[in-house]
Design a protein around this motif. Structure first.
Motif, mmCIF file in Angstrom:
data_model
loop_
_atom_site.group_PDB
_atom_site.id
_atom_site.type_symbol
_atom_site.label_atom_id
_atom_site.label_comp_id
_atom_site.label_asym_id
_atom_site.label_seq_id
_atom_site.Cartn_x
_atom_site.Cartn_y
_atom_site.Cartn_z
ATOM 1 N N GLY A 828 54.457 43.159 32.706
ATOM 2 C CA GLY A 828 55.175 44.375 33.063
ATOM 3 C C GLY A 828 55.506 45.219 31.850
ATOM 4 O O GLY A 828 56.024 46.334 31.980
ATOM 5 N N TRP A 898 53.615 47.749 40.302
ATOM 6 C CA TRP A 898 54.176 47.171 39.074
ATOM 7 C C TRP A 898 55.623 46.726 39.236
ATOM 8 O O TRP A 898 56.149 46.015 38.364
ATOM 9 C CB TRP A 898 54.056 48.162 37.923
ATOM 10 C CG TRP A 898 52.652 48.266 37.413
ATOM 11 C CD1 TRP A 898 51.763 49.278 37.634
ATOM 12 C CD2 TRP A 898 51.956 47.292 36.633
ATOM 13 N NE1 TRP A 898 50.554 49.016 37.041
ATOM 14 C CE2 TRP A 898 50.640 47.799 36.400
ATOM 15 C CE3 TRP A 898 52.281 46.055 36.108
ATOM 16 C CZ2 TRP A 898 49.693 47.106 35.679
ATOM 17 C CZ3 TRP A 898 51.340 45.363 35.370
ATOM 18 C CH2 TRP A 898 50.064 45.879 35.154
ATOM 19 N N ALA A 901 56.065 42.983 38.764
ATOM 20 C CA ALA A 901 55.840 42.322 37.478
ATOM 21 C C ALA A 901 57.088 41.525 37.090
ATOM 22 O O ALA A 901 58.214 41.878 37.485
ATOM 23 C CB ALA A 901 55.507 43.359 36.416
#
Length: 945
Positions: A828, A898, A901
């Motif tokens: 991330g 994302w 992440a």
């Protein structure tokens, strides 16, 4: 409680002795504040710790900074403190008391009479400087700082004594020997008896003056009853030249004589006016420069006047004359031109004119405040202050008590009349208390205690409704952190009146709202209210009244994060806007530096009561970003080079010399830079635990445990730190702060062996053992690049790498469009999208723009916030060719992917991509074909771990 007048008449020695007396008077006044009461440097005094604190700080002298960004910034400020002439700071205090200033020039900006609001805040900066010197001395032990403290405390002691006395002549070298000077800012004038003009129809008035300032409408003399009936001689009129006028019908009826050239500053000039019949003549240095042959007025038509003054105007808005007087004579006839000429080269008594037969003042040197009349009429003149006097016991300021008095009847703010007098009193009080704590100088404690005695004598007599009204006025009623300092002082003096005084600053409307967790901050002046709560926490410590602590905790939550910018600052143009509005307030006047200073103090104090890691998370944010970034990275002898506002508007250039200097923020900036180490370590009240709050190169000497802890790191350029123990064996818990941004990888080893346990972000990780000399703890704190979104506009974002705010450096005045997902790591971490700059730690480039730490005090145009722009779906720098779609709330496809992440591996990421794509296709937000392109791009991309 108006100041009272209690003059004491003193009989003067004969004028023949004036030169002898002058010499001794000048010698006595040459070095005020330095001669007597010298106190040798002593060990520091420690405030007794409040029983309510479950944690305790370490004194500054027990924590030494190692080399690093803090030490570098601090050294710049230490050099400034060491080199600055404190007599400049003392100038405004000495002037106000009518003492010699030794030619010192007051600092500019808010500290001078020519600054904003005519210097109505003057004296505050001196308090800041005393605090800085005290912290510098405590931190370094350098005698130079103690010497400056001693000079300042000695001078302020003399100032207070002078304010408690009737004004006394300030003897200077005159035209003919001795002279009296009105130091600018002293509010002094000479009061002559009512009979001075003697009802004369024909008259001559003659005086030597040495102006030291060029303000218009200063009076050499003014005889009148009011602004209707008067006769004056101004050293400068509206055009800057001398003017004589006489009237019985106000300004519109003036019969006048105007000079042709300005009087030179700092030089003696002779002025004379003659009136005989219908002719009036004005002489400057023996030359007739103006004549009026149509005059119908003379002193006889004015009658007996009540206000007969040298140096003061009957118009209250006119300035008091700044400069010196010598030989003022009045004759009941018009001197001839030859007699006027004779006065240029002779004392009056030796001239062809002789002494004035109506009045004659030599201004021979005296230690008193009266001047004998040599005319034979016995018209003794008296030196007075425009504000009355003497001051009440304990009063100490660089301006008269009038601001404090006027505040008591004000219903709305007007800083041109009254500008936060109790705020200024707080800075002086704090500086004196810190001086006492650093050097054990009893005089500083006596001055501080006296100020509180004086404040209590005023405020305790006011109705509660008056106090509530006063404290709610912007900005005249602002009182800063005075409550905290009063409670601290009370812990030393034990005076019940001092604790009672602290409670007189209760602003009930604010306390009650915050206790109920009702947010009323919208529209309030930020720094008027933040330091109030450090005082209320201390009142809780002293009284046990829970509402104070509850209000402070709730207040903190209304500011952080609700009104906080990424750097830790708050406020727009000094004020708060509505809760949660961040993007909507971005301007060039964000984040007043004082606000960050006081939020750090409040966070620290709350942590002493409640070890919620959020307080120290904020402390790191504010300290490593706004506070460090507010100090310019260069040396300057004149200015501390600290910002007032830190504008967050795109392309903003920081101003390190705001408002011509000496602002509140420069004052708190001086303090911040000399106490960077004050919160690196705390200890439990019972010494059973050591808290490591900040990762900063430093050495702690913990005397109760006989232990020395040396922290070696280049944090935040280094992602971790090493703690080495020496000294006695000692058992205690070591509590290591795990920052809230440390999402993973925080590791601790002791002597090379991993410590079991899973450190949680936003907590303290505890290592409990019996420590012995040679033990080494290694802390690893991996950084990653992340963004923080504005609460009211998620697309407006600021970048953080670990604790460090990264700002773009660009002259553009529009938000920079920034995409960060292009090469995001499986963890991330967004950093791989940026390119490191070789040889410059924490510097990166993206799209041709350099991003650098906010803490670097440069004058580069910066972008603290950027516009997040991810127009296409890109993985591992591979462009899918698909437009990045967004939901109605602005959340994009990539945002949602994302958000999950970190990913254990590429397969986990691809699984997440497929799941999100399917959901978006099903919702009609993404076409099937485009969805397949997105998934295939993720499958084919190469990712950084």
């Amino acid at each position: 409680m108006d100041p009272h007048v209690n003059p004491e008449e003193q009989h003067m020695a004969p004028p023949l002795s004036r030169r002898t007396l002058l010499q001794s008077a000048i010698l006595a006044a040459a070095v005020p504040g330095i001669g007597g009461g010298v106190v040798a440097a002593a060990s520091a005094v420690t405030l007794p710790p409040p029983a309510a604190w479950t944690l305790r700080p370490f004194p500054l002298d027990t924590v030494k900074l190692g080399s690093g960004i803090f030490a570098g910034k601090r050294q710049l400020m230490l050099d400034h403190a060491r080199g600055y002439d404190v007599n400049r700071l003392l100038q405004v205090f000495r002037a106000n008391a009518g003492l010699a200033t030794g030619g010192a020039v007051a600092p500019g900006g808010w500290e001078g009479l020519d600054g904003e609001a005519n210097g109505n805040l003057r004296g505050h900066y001196t308090g800041h400087f005393l605090t800085m010197l005290s912290q510098a001395y405590a931190s370094t032990g350098e005698q130079a700082y103690a010497d400056k403290i001693r000079t300042m405390v000695g001078a302020l002691t003399e100032v207070r004594e002078a304010l408690r006395s009737d004004p006394r002549m300030l003897a200077v070298t005159g035209k003919w020997g001795g002279a009296h000077e009105n130091v600018r800012g002293s509010y002094q004038y000479v009061d002559l008896p009512a009979a001075v003009l003697g009802g004369a129809a024909a008259i001559t008035l003659s005086v030597w003056v040495k102006p030291t300032h060029n303000a218009n409408w200063q009076r050499a003399f003014d005889f009148g009853n009011n602004t209707t009936r008067y006769m004056y001689l101004a050293t400068r009129n509206a055009n800057g030249v001398p003017r004589f006028a006489i009237t019985t019908n106000g300004p519109g009826g003036e019969q006048a004589l105007n000079g042709t050239a300005a009087l030179p500053l700092n030089q003696w000039s002779h002025l004379a006016v003659t009136i005989s019949g219908s002719t009036g003549t004005l002489y400057v240095n023996g030359t007739a420069v103006a004549q009026n042959t149509s005059m119908t007025l003379n002193p006889s038509v004015l009658g007996t006047l009540t206000n007969n003054w040298l140096g003061r105007s009957n118009f209250s808005g006119d300035p008091v004359f700044a400069g010196a007087f010598d030989e003022f004579n009045v004759w009941s006839r018009a001197l001839t031109a030859a007699e006027i000429t004779s006065l240029q080269t002779n004392e009056a008594k030796n001239s062809s004119a002789g002494l004035g037969n109506l009045a004659s003042y030599y201004f021979f040197a005296t230690t008193g405040g009266t001047f004998a009349d040599a005319s034979g009429r016995g018209l003794t003149a008296t030196l007075r202050r425009t504000w009355g006097g003497p001051s009440h016991p304990g009063f100490l300021a660089a301006y008269p008590e009038t601001q404090f008095i006027e505040l008591e009847s004000m219903t709305s703010g007007d800083y041109t009349r009254v500008w936060a007098p109790y705020y200024t009193a707080h800075k002086i009080l704090k500086g004196l208390l810190d001086a006492h704590l650093a050097t054990d100088d009893a005089r500083a404690l006596d001055l501080a205690s006296g100020m509180c005695d004086w404040m209590y004598s005023r405020l305790s007599k006011l109705p509660d409704a008056t106090l509530q009204r006063m404290w709610g006025i912007f900005s005249s009623g602002e009182f800063g952190g005075i409550v905290e300092t009063i409670v601290d002082l009370h812990s030393i003096t034990g005076k019940a009146e001092h604790l009672a005084l602290a409670k007189l600053f209760d602003l009930d409307k604010l306390i009650d709202a915050c206790t109920a967790n009702t947010d009323i901050l919208d529209g309030l002046h930020a720094n008027q209210h933040i330091p109030i709560f450090t005082g209320y926490v201390r009142l809780y410590d002293a009284t046990g009244e829970s509402r104070y602590l509850t209000a402070a905790k709730n207040f903190w939550g209304m500011v952080i994060p609700q009104r906080m910018y990424g750097i830790g600052g708050t406020s727009t143009a000094e004020f708060w806007k509505a809760r949660g509005v961040i993007a909507g307030t971005i301007s060039d006047t964000n984040a007043e530096t004082c606000c960050a200073y006081n939020l750090l103090k409040l966070s620290r104090m709350l942590f002493f009561h409640d070890q919620d890691p959020k307080y120290m998370d904020y402390y790191e944010r504010g300290l490593y970003n706004q506070v460090l970034g507010s100090k310019q990275d260069k040396a300057d002898a004149e200015k501390p080079l600290v910002t007032y506002f830190i504008g967050l508007k795109p392309g903003h250039v920081r101003d390190y010399t705001p408002k011509q200097g000496t602002t509140c923020c420069e004052g708190t900036g001086m303090e911040s830079a000399t106490k960077y180490q004050d919160s690196v370590y705390f200890k439990k009240a019972d010494n059973s635990a050591l808290y490591v709050n900040l990762y900063s190169p430093s050495t702690l000497t913990w005397s109760e445990k006989g232990v020395t802890v040396t922290q070696t790191t280049d944090y935040p350029r280094e992602q971790g730190t090493t703690l080495t123990f020496s000294g006695s064996r000692a058992a205690f818990e070591l509590k290591l702060r795990v920052p809230s941004w440390a999402a993973g990888g925080f590791k601790v080893t002791v002597n090379g062996s991993a410590v079991s346990g899973t450190p949680a972000a936003g907590s303290y990780f505890t290592v409990s053992r019996t420590w012995q000399s040679g033990d080494t703890v290694r802390v690893t704190i991996p950084f990653r690049l992340r963004v923080e979104k504005a609460l009211d506009d998620p697309s407006l974002q600021t970048l953080f790498y670990g604790p460090v705010n990264l700002v773009g450096r660009s002259t553009s005045t529009s938000y920079l469009p920034v995409g960060l997902y292009a090469n995001a790591a499986l963890s991330g971490d967004l950093l791989p999208t940026l390119t490191p700059v070789s040889g410059k730690p924490l510097h990166y480039t993206l799209g041709g723009t350099e991003f650098a730490p906010f803490f670097e005090g440069t004058e580069d145009p910066t972008h603290a916030y950027v516009q997040r722009a991810e127009p296409r779906v890109v993985f591992g720098n591979t462009d899918s060719g698909v437009v990045n779609p967004a939901r109605s709330d602005g959340t994009t496809l990539l945002d949602e992917i994302w958000a999950a992440a970190p990913f254990a591996d590429k397969s986990a990421l691809v699984t997440r991509v497929r799941s999100v794509v399917n959901a978006w296709v099903a919702a009609g937000l993404l076409g099937q074909a485009d969805g397949e392109k997105v998934v295939s791009t993720a499958q084919g991309a190469t990712f950084v771990p």
